[in-house]
Design a protein around this motif. Sequence first.
Motif, short mmCIF file in Angstrom:
data_model
loop_
_atom_site.label_atom_id
_atom_site.label_comp_id
_atom_site.label_asym_id
_atom_site.label_seq_id
_atom_site.Cartn_x
_atom_site.Cartn_y
_atom_site.Cartn_z
N SER A 259 0.84 -1.65 -0.15
CA SER A 259 0.01 0.06 -0.19
C SER A 259 1.17 1.58 0.13
N GLY A 260 1.94 1.18 -0.25
CA GLY A 260 2.91 2.47 -0.10
C GLY A 260 3.65 2.89 1.36
N VAL A 261 3.14 2.44 2.53
CA VAL A 261 3.41 2.52 3.28
C VAL A 261 5.24 2.02 3.06
N LYS A 262 5.89 2.91 4.21
CA LYS A 262 7.35 2.80 3.96
C LYS A 262 7.97 4.08 5.37
N PRO A 263 9.28 3.97 5.56
CA PRO A 263 10.19 4.83 6.57
C PRO A 263 9.43 5.91 6.55
N ASN A 264 8.52 6.93 7.86
CA ASN A 264 8.95 8.27 7.48
C ASN A 264 7.56 8.74 6.92
N THR A 265 6.64 7.49 7.15
CA THR A 265 5.10 7.43 6.78
C THR A 265 4.45 7.22 8.14
N GLU A 266 3.36 7.15 8.01
CA GLU A 266 2.40 7.26 9.18
C GLU A 266 1.22 6.73 8.44
N VAL A 267 0.56 5.18 9.78
CA VAL A 267 -0.83 4.77 9.47
C VAL A 267 -2.00 4.80 10.82
N ILE A 268 -2.75 5.36 10.00
CA ILE A 268 -3.33 5.64 11.44
C ILE A 268 -4.12 4.41 11.82
N THR A 269 -4.26 4.20 13.81
CA THR A 269 -4.87 3.01 13.71
C THR A 269 -5.30 2.78 14.85
N GLN A 270 -5.61 1.93 15.95
CA GLN A 270 -6.38 2.12 17.28
C GLN A 270 -5.44 1.91 17.99
N SER A 271 -5.20 2.35 19.05
CA SER A 271 -4.07 1.66 20.01
C SER A 271 -5.12 0.93 20.95
N PHE A 272 -6.41 0.83 20.95
CA PHE A 272 -6.82 -0.74 21.22
C PHE A 272 -7.20 -1.67 20.28
N ASN B 158 -8.93 -1.36 0.59
CA ASN B 158 -8.50 -1.46 -0.69
C ASN B 158 -7.54 -3.19 -0.41
N SER B 159 -7.31 -3.72 1.25
CA SER B 159 -6.92 -4.92 1.56
C SER B 159 -7.47 -4.93 2.51
N ALA B 160 -7.31 -6.77 3.42
CA ALA B 160 -7.56 -6.52 4.45
C ALA B 160 -6.68 -7.98 5.01
N ILE B 161 -6.80 -8.65 5.78
CA ILE B 161 -6.30 -9.84 6.92
C ILE B 161 -7.33 -10.18 7.55
N PHE B 162 -6.20 -11.68 7.77
CA PHE B 162 -7.16 -12.60 8.33
C PHE B 162 -6.12 -13.18 9.10
N SER B 163 -6.29 -14.17 10.27
CA SER B 163 -5.95 -14.91 11.35
C SER B 163 -5.99 -16.01 10.69
N GLY C 30 -1.46 -19.35 10.01
CA GLY C 30 -1.71 -19.10 8.90
C GLY C 30 -2.19 -17.51 9.21
N GLY C 31 -2.38 -17.25 7.86
CA GLY C 31 -3.01 -15.88 7.53
C GLY C 31 -3.79 -15.34 5.78
N MET C 32 -4.02 -14.78 5.77
CA MET C 32 -4.87 -14.77 4.41
C MET C 32 -5.13 -13.19 4.10
N ILE C 33 -3.89 -12.21 2.32
CA ILE C 33 -4.41 -11.04 2.31
C ILE C 33 -5.56 -11.57 1.78
N LYS D 238 -6.34 -6.95 -8.83
CA LYS D 238 -5.92 -8.17 -9.73
C LYS D 238 -3.76 -8.27 -9.14
N SER D 239 -3.60 -6.53 -9.33
CA SER D 239 -2.39 -6.51 -9.36
C SER D 239 -2.14 -6.28 -8.57
N PHE D 240 -3.06 -6.11 -7.22
CA PHE D 240 -2.34 -6.29 -5.90
C PHE D 240 -1.99 -7.76 -5.50
N ALA D 241 -2.98 -7.83 -5.98
CA ALA D 241 -2.93 -9.49 -5.31
C ALA D 241 -1.24 -10.20 -6.19
N LEU D 242 -1.29 -10.08 -7.17
CA LEU D 242 -0.03 -10.39 -7.77
C LEU D 242 1.11 -10.24 -7.00
#
Length: 380
Positions: free
Chosen positions: A83-96, A205-210, A222-225, A230-234
Amino acid sequence: MHNELIKFVRKVYQTQKFIPLHAPVFDKEDEKALIRALNDGYVSTVGPAVEDFENKIKELTGAKYAIATVNGTAALHIALKLSGVKPNTEVITQSFTFVATCNAIKYCGADPVFIDIDPENLGMSQKSLREFLDSSCEIRDDGKCWNKTTNQEVIACLPMHTYGFPSKIENIKKICESFKIKLIEDSAESLGSYYNGKHTGTFGNSAIFSFNGNKVITTGGGGMIITNKKSFALAAKHLTTTAKNSHPWLFDHDQIGYNYRMPSINAALGLSQIKRIKRKLDDKRNLAESYQHWGHKHGYIFIIEPIKSHSNYWLNLLVAKDIAERDKILEETNKNGVMTRPAWTPMHKLKMFKNCHKTEMLTTEWFYDRIVNMPSSPKI
């Protein structure tokens, strides 16, 4: 003080033995599936089981593409990276959240920004998210979202469907789109959960499972994206397979890749487990309703799925009056062989993340002081 609660749990599980928080449930079909995998020799990443399991997850969720990984954290790492996450960038998430969410962000060299949670579902608060973006962020001339306080680009938003309860993901998606932020769903705990009739994980845009041993269905590890692109999946499949280019015999790799593919023997177990997922989900819903009905009669509050949501009730959550009662319940239940746990320590309280940008955490800290995770296996 809480003897009646302990008696109720033992009555539900019909045992005087130790009761775990969430134990995996196996049957003869699971055993047969593993034996077949052993006899066929497909125990690593080669073999039909992995692709078959990916197809089953696509069928269940409605996603167009699914890429199996060695665990949920690995899946999240790749989803963030692509998704383009790299050094010196930010991702908004929850503390909980569980620490793996933020660990994956740091694997990319990025920083988490912590948003408070919604009291209805314990997922990311759309109100808190909107207030943070309006007050602290801006779309600059480059068309990207920037945090005005830290002067770092905000790449993605990573809400979690906490304990299997769907977040208000449609509204979160609209907010992200208005600020040109990519939406990645942490659906690690929410297989079988739906928001407004649509499976969790299929909004972003995408998601994951455990599929860890304590999840609704397990592959051991195990996990799953999942994604509809299609381009993301490949790219995800390529990157999780050591970035190896297809060739009859040469070992040709075109970038730094990861050995993150799910082994076939794990997928074989998953294929067997997913055949019974409806029954497992029905059993878990019945258990949740038992907790809720008993709690209503005896003065205990349990979290209930909010409007528009259909939860898998991965874990049942008792809400204590205060931290003193929470700790007393934890002490008495565990002392008497009934496994309970508090909520995860909020990420902003951990030393690794204490300096990260955050909003007010009033709801996060209120629930952290009160949540008790109760035994939630569909059966033992």
